[in-house]
Design a protein around this motif. Structure first.
Motif, mmCIF file in Angstrom:
data_model
loop_
_atom_site.group_PDB
_atom_site.id
_atom_site.type_symbol
_atom_site.label_atom_id
_atom_site.label_comp_id
_atom_site.label_asym_id
_atom_site.label_seq_id
_atom_site.Cartn_x
_atom_site.Cartn_y
_atom_site.Cartn_z
ATOM 1 N N LEU A 1 2.177 -1.720 1.842
ATOM 2 C CA LEU A 1 2.866 -1.948 0.562
ATOM 3 C C LEU A 1 1.863 -2.093 -0.583
ATOM 4 O O LEU A 1 2.041 -1.513 -1.658
ATOM 5 C CB LEU A 1 3.761 -3.185 0.642
ATOM 6 C CG LEU A 1 4.986 -3.092 1.554
ATOM 7 C CD1 LEU A 1 5.747 -4.422 1.568
ATOM 8 C CD2 LEU A 1 5.916 -1.961 1.154
ATOM 9 N N ALA A 2 0.820 -2.863 -0.352
ATOM 10 C CA ALA A 2 -0.175 -3.089 -1.411
ATOM 11 C C ALA A 2 -0.827 -1.775 -1.844
ATOM 12 O O ALA A 2 -0.995 -1.513 -3.047
ATOM 13 C CB ALA A 2 -1.243 -4.068 -0.928
ATOM 14 N N LEU A 3 -1.185 -0.953 -0.876
ATOM 15 C CA LEU A 3 -1.851 0.313 -1.219
ATOM 16 C C LEU A 3 -0.895 1.273 -1.915
ATOM 17 O O LEU A 3 -1.296 2.000 -2.830
ATOM 18 C CB LEU A 3 -2.471 0.956 0.020
ATOM 19 C CG LEU A 3 -3.905 0.510 0.329
ATOM 20 C CD1 LEU A 3 -3.990 -0.965 0.664
ATOM 21 C CD2 LEU A 3 -4.505 1.344 1.460
ATOM 22 N N ALA A 4 0.372 1.266 -1.502
ATOM 23 C CA ALA A 4 1.352 2.110 -2.193
ATOM 24 C C ALA A 4 1.542 1.644 -3.636
ATOM 25 O O ALA A 4 1.624 2.465 -4.557
ATOM 26 C CB ALA A 4 2.683 2.086 -1.454
ATOM 27 N N LEU A 5 1.597 0.326 -3.843
ATOM 28 C CA LEU A 5 1.693 -0.195 -5.217
ATOM 29 C C LEU A 5 0.499 0.268 -6.048
ATOM 30 O O LEU A 5 0.653 0.710 -7.186
ATOM 31 C CB LEU A 5 1.757 -1.728 -5.207
ATOM 32 C CG LEU A 5 3.080 -2.370 -4.835
ATOM 33 C CD1 LEU A 5 2.901 -3.884 -4.651
ATOM 34 C CD2 LEU A 5 4.150 -2.098 -5.902
ATOM 35 N N ALA A 6 -0.696 0.152 -5.478
ATOM 36 C CA ALA A 6 -1.911 0.526 -6.214
ATOM 37 C C ALA A 6 -1.936 2.017 -6.521
ATOM 38 O O ALA A 6 -2.361 2.437 -7.605
ATOM 39 C CB ALA A 6 -3.143 0.129 -5.408
ATOM 40 N N ALA A 7 -1.482 2.839 -5.576
ATOM 41 C CA ALA A 7 -1.473 4.286 -5.799
ATOM 42 C C ALA A 7 -0.437 4.674 -6.852
ATOM 43 O O ALA A 7 -0.663 5.589 -7.652
ATOM 44 C CB ALA A 7 -1.185 5.008 -4.485
ATOM 45 N N ARG A 8 0.689 3.965 -6.863
ATOM 46 C CA ARG A 8 1.766 4.306 -7.793
ATOM 47 C C ARG A 8 1.578 3.678 -9.174
ATOM 48 O O ARG A 8 2.201 4.123 -10.132
ATOM 49 C CB ARG A 8 3.106 3.860 -7.202
ATOM 50 C CG ARG A 8 3.529 4.690 -5.992
ATOM 51 C CD ARG A 8 4.767 4.137 -5.312
ATOM 52 N NE ARG A 8 5.210 5.012 -4.226
ATOM 53 C CZ ARG A 8 6.198 4.712 -3.393
ATOM 54 N NH1 ARG A 8 6.856 3.564 -3.515
ATOM 55 N NH2 ARG A 8 6.533 5.556 -2.436
ATOM 56 N N ALA A 9 0.775 2.643 -9.271
ATOM 57 C CA ALA A 9 0.534 1.963 -10.562
ATOM 58 C C ALA A 9 -0.970 1.739 -10.713
ATOM 59 O O ALA A 9 -1.461 0.617 -10.590
ATOM 60 C CB ALA A 9 1.300 0.641 -10.612
#
Length: 197
Positions: A72-80
Motif C-alpha cells: 500500500l505504501a509503495l502504491a501511494l508513493a507511486a501514485r502521488a
C-alpha cells in the motif's frame, strides 16, 4: 505470539520470497519473508483496496497503517510522487522489508517507522490500512481511534476488512463513535470502508 505478523520481533525462520503487485497503473516486485502479513501473495483485501480506492491527494502526508512489506505504501508513493508517505508497523522485519522495497523501486518519499516515532506528523491527508484484525477487538479499536483522530479536516481513511472477521461490526463501531463510515467497495468477502468525520 512472536510468530504472528503483528509481533515486534517475529521468531519465524527467515524464508525470503517475492510478491508481484500488478495493476493497470503499477507493477511492483516486492521482497517478502516469513513472519510478516501475507508473505506468499498479495492479500485479496489489499488488492481490493488498491483497485478501488480513489486517487490519493497529490501532496501532503499519507499514511499506510500496518504497512507490512509495503504494497500500500509503495502504491501511494507511486501514485502521488509529490506526497510524503509514512509506512507504520510494529513488526521490525516488515519495516526493514518495506524500506528495502521502497529503495529498490526508487520511491524515496516512503518512510518506514514504528508507531511511536517522534518524526511522524500530527495529521494526515489520507490513511490506507489493512488493519491487524487478529490483535483483538479492544486493541484494534484503540489502534484505529488513535490514528483516525489524526486525519486532517476533510481527509478520509480507507480500511479493508474481511466480512467474516468483523467488517460490519467495525463499521457500526465507527459510526457509533461519530465517524461517517460507509462501504466503499466489496468483493469476495472483503469490504473497503471509507471513514471520515
Amino acid at each position: 505470539m512472536s510468530s504472528q505478523y503483528f509481533a515486534e520481533q517475529p521468531t519465524a525462520p527467515h524464508r525470503p520470497g517475492t510478491v508481484h503487485v500488478v495493476l493497470p497503473d503499477l507493477h511492483l516486485e516486492l521482497a517478502t519473508d516469513s513472519g510478516v502479513f501475507s508473505p506468499e501473495r498479495l492479500d485479496p483485501g489489499t488488492r481490493l483496496l488498491l483497485e478501488t480506492a480513489p486517487p490519493p491527494p497529490s501532496g501532503g502526508d499519507l499514511l499506510d497503517l500496518g504497512c507490512g512489506y509495503g504494497p500500500l505504501a509503495l502504491a501511494l508513493a507511486a501514485r502521488a510522487p509529490a506526497a510524503r508517505v509514512w509506512a507504520v508497523d510494529v513488526n521490525r522485519r516488515a519495516l526493514d522489508l518495506c524500506a528495502a522495497n521502497a529503495a529498490a523501486a526508487g520511491l524515496a518519499s516512503v518512510r518506514c517507522l514504528e508507531p511511536a516515532d517522534a518524526s511522524l506528523p500530527a495529521t494526515f491527508q489520507l490513511i490506507w490500512s489493512n488493519p491487524p484484525i487478529r490483535i483483538g477487538k479492544q486493541a484494534l479499536h484503540a489502534l484505529l481511534s488513535s490514528w483516525l483522530d489524526r486525519l486532517a479536516p476533510g481527509a478520509a481513511a480507507f480500511l479493508v476488512v474481511q466480512r467474516n472477521l468483523g467488517s460490519d461490526s467495525l463499521q457500526r463501531w465507527l459510526t457509533e463513535g461519530g465517524w461517517d463510515a460507509r462501504r466503499h467497495a466489496a468483493r469476495a468477502g472483503y469490504r473497503v470502508l471509507q471513514v471520515q468525520r
